[in-house]
Design a protein around this motif. Structure first.
Motif, PDB file in Angstrom:
ATOM      1  N   LEU A 197       6.561   7.342 -19.516  1.00  0.00           N
ATOM      2  CA  LEU A 197       6.955   8.656 -20.026  1.00  0.00           C
ATOM      3  C   LEU A 197       6.536   9.736 -19.032  1.00  0.00           C
ATOM      4  O   LEU A 197       7.329  10.601 -18.662  1.00  0.00           O
ATOM      5  N   SER A 221       8.660   9.523 -15.930  1.00  0.00           N
ATOM      6  CA  SER A 221       9.997  10.052 -16.160  1.00  0.00           C
ATOM      7  C   SER A 221       9.959  11.562 -16.263  1.00  0.00           C
ATOM      8  O   SER A 221      10.871  12.245 -15.805  1.00  0.00           O
ATOM      9  N   MET A 222       8.896  12.076 -16.877  1.00  0.00           N
ATOM     10  CA  MET A 222       8.772  13.529 -16.967  1.00  0.00           C
ATOM     11  C   MET A 222       8.660  14.130 -15.571  1.00  0.00           C
ATOM     12  O   MET A 222       9.255  15.170 -15.277  1.00  0.00           O
ATOM     13  N   PHE A 254       9.882  12.868 -12.927  1.00  0.00           N
ATOM     14  CA  PHE A 254      11.207  12.761 -12.317  1.00  0.00           C
ATOM     15  C   PHE A 254      12.143  13.849 -12.837  1.00  0.00           C
ATOM     16  O   PHE A 254      12.845  14.501 -12.084  1.00  0.00           O
TER      17      PHE A 254
END
Lengths: 649, 321
Positions: free
Chosen positions: B63, B66-67, B69
């Motif tokens: 998570l 991805s954040m 990214f």
């Protein structure tokens, strides 16, 4: 040099507090108090606009903290002291924040503390908290980077970014290769775990009587069998020492499976109990992968179960015809001395016409017809416990009955053994799975009959219903006798509380089975559903490639959405005028760059006198609409569109 | 460091003209040092999750990654499509800060924390909401007089998390003038065209012919107050003087005693300012250039004079001493 606290000290301390909160219960009290004290101190300094304490004081605090953590660890540095150290470092960090870099480090520390708590608890409640914590800390991260942005827009942005990140995170979570085992040793926290005992002495199970803790949860692929059929096999006791039963010290592995029919497929999520045994329905229908199936058809893990364990299995619910060969001498062994009355009773059951079946029936009818009571609080048994139970106290629960029954069988020459495990389970209506609690621990017997194999006999079930003490829990009876031993109507609020509890349990179960318990096997199964196998490195590369592609698509979508936002909405007036120009262009009348609509209308009208009324009409309306601004007449626009549409040069 | 490398590699020979919209292909991105540290933290979390087979650990590590990214895309968007409408730099005196006045237009997106600055100079940070226009002044130090082309202008942003920095280096086609640094000293002039007796060295007091008396306005020089009227208790009045019509001064190169030509220019610069302030008619003679006296208080005349000083290149002959 006197300095004041960092200007972002408040959000930073808030972030650290978010990181520490999940650890409060695991940390020693002094660390909690220390952290809260120090943070209150620095906030007070900030509010009162005081200066920070001199550096030597800070150094002294650091020394005290480290000494204390080393002293409290007592030479054993485990994960608990690691977390303690992390929190102490976090407590002292705010004093030495000197710029953007330190602020960022502090926030990373907060993230790290949050994630570290996952290694202690994986409950759904904790997960929800962690999500909130990540949202908040991210909001604070935005705030520290953009102080002029305001707290609530920052938090909103944080929510947006987390929401956008979730699909990517789920893809990564699904396809990231899982390994079995660990990279290096896993140090597990030592906790007191309850569960079945590895010995069976009648009366010893009492500690489980009121224990409503969950032993395991089971979901079935098909319809859930009736709870009276749910005999969860855990251990088999073969060795009697005159008082109680012990496990086979050197168990053999199963060489073949018991024949049976009507298989059910199910998945168990077992709570850790710090022993090797696992629970399966009577009787196993497959050889397990990664576990040992023993000759007595119990299932054993290779190592002690210290964390929640998830395993799928298949059992045959009908298995009476099974394994006629397999029994060994140990199943008839009894100590020579002791329990003479029971020995005599057993001999009296043996007659010329007696078969194992008649002997079993004889004992069961004796339990049913004579004054045997079911009680969770039976009197203690004397030197010859079987005699004492059968002829004196006549009151007990499953252990007593199973023990006495197997003793009688063996004394009568019928091979018999005790099986310990759980019986029944509570179906959670919110999740369609079965919760088996410690209080459902049960012991029953198995006797060996020629041409039939091991047959399950549950002597406890033979007790006449009127002699089951009311008000007791259903210990040893499972749900089978729930109508008998009812907990009674608890009223509306108790019912509501129970429903809430069951609903929460269902959510936790779902969370565990879908996310927390995602193992290498479930990954394999999940990916196979999409036709992806995982056997070779090439497969992995293919899957990683697909995942990257998928994530690339998501990113592209994100960008597409953005560029759609970029594109200006074309004014319908302009759009229609452009159509008009295009139509004019087709008949060779081009609008020159310097020409305004009016000029163009004039030159065009000169060239095509026949079109003059249309051209001037369109142009007039266009100019009118173009400068009308917001209070544009809808009818006028419609006329304009109509005019352009009907215009055929 | 890498940023400089990228800038050098991607530098074009053409310069950018305003209005300029920052295109995607002109944006570069690198993790900040904190971003690299964050990746290390994520890596540690990942290794921990693998070791403990902890799925929640995986979930939250992924998570956060991805954040990070997604934040990269937000960083990129924060700059992409930003429009620089106009940019001008007013002339300054050497040693002062020149300010590039840029008009930024946000376009359809919010822009947060856009950092603007010349290489090696102070930066300014602005935010502007979607559809907004805003002027920012980007400072730049000056040392020497002359006409210069502005250096590479860098727009950067680490929005939203400070983990990635995106930047675009522009080479706007904007020149600016730097006047010599004024150097105070006695006022030296040669007489103008009409006067022949006023040659030499005098103290200028700002006094010509007395014109009128008017009510005091804040900022009037104390020396010009009419103390006579004040002492009679009739309040404060200021005496107004006007420059004598027809009288004009020539500020000339040769009259400056300093030997160093830059010093001479600095002295002349100072005197031009004074003469302008005092409503005098003045002209300028420097080697290779002569500017006849203009109207008093004419800003354009002032500009021409100062520009001549700024661009002075030693004159045609003999000016270079």
């Amino acid at each position: 040099m006197k300095t004041r606290p960092d200007r972002h000290i408040r959000p930073l301390v808030a972030a650290l507090l978010m990181g520490m909160a999940p650890h409060i219960m695991d940390l020693p009290l002094w660390i909690n108090l220390w952290c809260l004290g120090i943070w209150s101190g620095i906030l007070l300094i900030d509010v009162k606009k005081w200066f920070l304490p001199p550096r030597w004081l800070w150094l002294i605090l650091v020394v005290i903290a480290f000494t204390a953590i080393i002293a409290s660890a007592r030479g054993r540095f485990d994960s608990d002291s690691g977390i303690g150290l992390l929190c102490l470092m976090a407590s002292l960090k705010p004093f030495e924040i000197k710029g953007h870099r330190d602020r960022m480090i502090t926030l990373f520390l907060a993230y790290f503390m949050v994630i570290a708590s996952l290694f202690f608890s994986s409950s759904l409640g904790m997960t929800v908290y962690l999500f909130v914590a990540v949202l908040v800390i991210t909001g604070l991260l935005i705030r520290v980077n953009h102080p002029d942005m305001g707290l609530s827009p920052g938090l909103r942005l944080s929510i947006i970014i987390v929401a956008q990140a979730i699909p990517l995170a789920l893809i990564l979570f699904t396809v990231f290769p899982r390994i079995q085992g660990s990279l290096w040793g896993v140090q597990q926290k030592k906790t007191v775990l309850t569960g079945l005992s590895s010995t069976l002495y009648p009366g010893s199970m009492t500690n489980l009587v009121a224990n409503k803790a969950v032993a395991f949860r089971v979901s079935f692929d098909s319809k859930i069998p009736g709870s009276s059929e749910l005999y969860w096999r855990g251990m088999v006791f073969q060795m009697f020492d005159g008082k109680g039963w012990r496990l086979d010290p050197d168990p053999a592995l199963a060489s073949q499976l018991p024949p049976g029919e009507s298989p059910v497929r199910y998945e168990v999520i077992l709570e850790p109990h710090n022993e090797r045994w696992m629970f399966v329905l009577d009787l196993p229908a497959t050889f397990p992968v990664g576990y040992d199936l023993m000759a007595d058809y119990t299932l054993m893990a290779k190592e002690k179960i210290i964390a929640k364990k998830r395993y799928g299995f298949v059992s045959n619910m009908v298995h009476t015809a099974g394994d006629p060969e397999h029994w060994d001498n140990r199943s008839v062994l009894l100590p020579l001395k002791g329990n003479p009355l029971a020995q005599a009773l057993a001999r009296s059951l043996q007659g010329e016409k007696a078969t194992p079946q008649t002997i079993v029936d004889g004992v069961l009818s004796m339990i049913h017809n004579q004054e045997f009571y079911y009680s969770l609080d039976p009197p203690l048994l004397g030197k010859d416990p079987v005699d004492d139970f059968l002829f004196n106290t006549r009151s007990g629960y499953c252990e007593h009955y199973a023990s006495a029954f197997v003793f009688l069988m063996r004394a009568a020459g019928v091979p018999a053994r005790i099986v310990s495990g759980y019986l029944g389970g509570e179906v959670n209506p919110y999740g369609n799975y079965v919760i088996v609690r410690q209080s459902q621990a049960h012991a029953w017997a198995e006797v060996w009959m020629e041409n039939r194999g091991w047959i399950r006999v549950d002597p406890t079930a033979a007790i006449a219903r009127e002699r089951v003490e009311t008000g007791t829990l259903q210990l040893g009876l499972g749900n089978m006798d729930q109508n008998l031993v009812d907990e009674g109507d608890g009223g509306f609020f108790k019912g509501l509380g129970k429903n809430v509890q069951l609903g929460w349990d269902a959510l936790n179960f779902l969370w565990y089975s879908k996310v927390v318990g995602y193992t290498a096997q479930s990954q394999k199964r999940f990916l196979e559903r999409f036709g992806l196998s995982l056997s070779t490195l090439g497969d992995w590369i293919k899957i990683m490639g697909l995942a990257t592609l998928l994530m690339g698509c998501l990113t592209a979508l994100f960008y597409l959405g953005l560029s759609l936002k970029h594109r200006h909405k074309i004014d319908p007036v302009v759009k229609n005028y452009l159509i008009f120009l295009k139509k004019m262009g087709k008949i060779g009348i081009q609008r020159l760059p310097h020409e305004g609509p009016q000029d163009f209308a004039e030159t065009a009208s000169c060239k095509r006198k026949d079109l003059r009324p249309d051209i001037s009409g369109i142009t007039r309306l266009y100019i009118l609409l173009r400068y009308a601004g917001k209070n544009m007449d809808k009818n006028l626009l419609r006329d304009f569109k109509d005019l352009v549409k009907r215009f055929r040069p | 460091m890498i940023k400089d490398l990228v800038d050098n590699l991607t530098k074009k020979n053409t310069s950018d003209t305003f209005p300029f919209q920052i295109a995607r292909k002109r944006l570069y991105m690198l993790p900040t040092p904190q971003g690299i540290l964050f990746m290390v933290v994520l890596f540690v979390m990942l290794v921990g999750s693998i070791n403990y087979n902890n799925n929640l650990g995986f979930l939250f590590t992924f998570l956060l990654s991805s954040m990070a990214f997604v934040s990269l895309l937000h960083t990129h968007n924060n700059m992409s499509g930003l429009i620089l409408k106009t940019g001008i730099i007013s002339p300054v005196f050497a040693g002062d800060q020149a300010l590039l006045l840029l008009t930024l237009k946000s376009g359809v997106l919010d822009r947060t924390g856009i950092c603007l600055g010349f290489k090696g100079e102070e930066t300014v940070t602005v935010s502007l909401g979607q559809g907004k226009e805003r002027q920012v002044a980007v400072p730049m130090a000056t040392w020497r007089r002359g006409h210069f082309q502005i250096k590479a202008l860098t727009l950067s942003s680490t929005y939203p998390f400070g983990l990635f920095k995106t930047w675009s280096t522009l080479y706007p086609d904007i020149g600016y003038l730097v006047y010599p640094k004024p150097l105070a000293g006695p006022f030296e002039f040669s007489s103008g065209i009409h006067e022949s007796d006023a040659e030499g060295r005098i103290e200028i007091k700002g006094v010509d012919d007395f014109k009128e008396i008017r009510a005091y306005r804040p900022g009037d020089a104390l020396s010009r107050l009419s103390w006579k009227i004040f002492s009679k208790g009739r309040g404060l009045y200021t005496k107004e003087f006007s420059a004598q019509a027809g009288v004009s001064l020539m500020l000339t190169w040769d009259q400056i005693p300093q030997k160093d030509p830059e010093k001479k220019l600095s002295r002349l610069c100072h005197m031009i300012q004074q003469a302008h302030r005092m409503n005098l008619r003045y002209g300028l003679t420097i080697p290779g250039k002569e500017i006849p006296p203009g109207e008093p208080k004419d800003p354009r005349h002032l500009f021409f004079c100062l520009k001549a000083l700024a661009l002075f290149d030693g004159g045609d002959q003999g000016g270079r001493i």
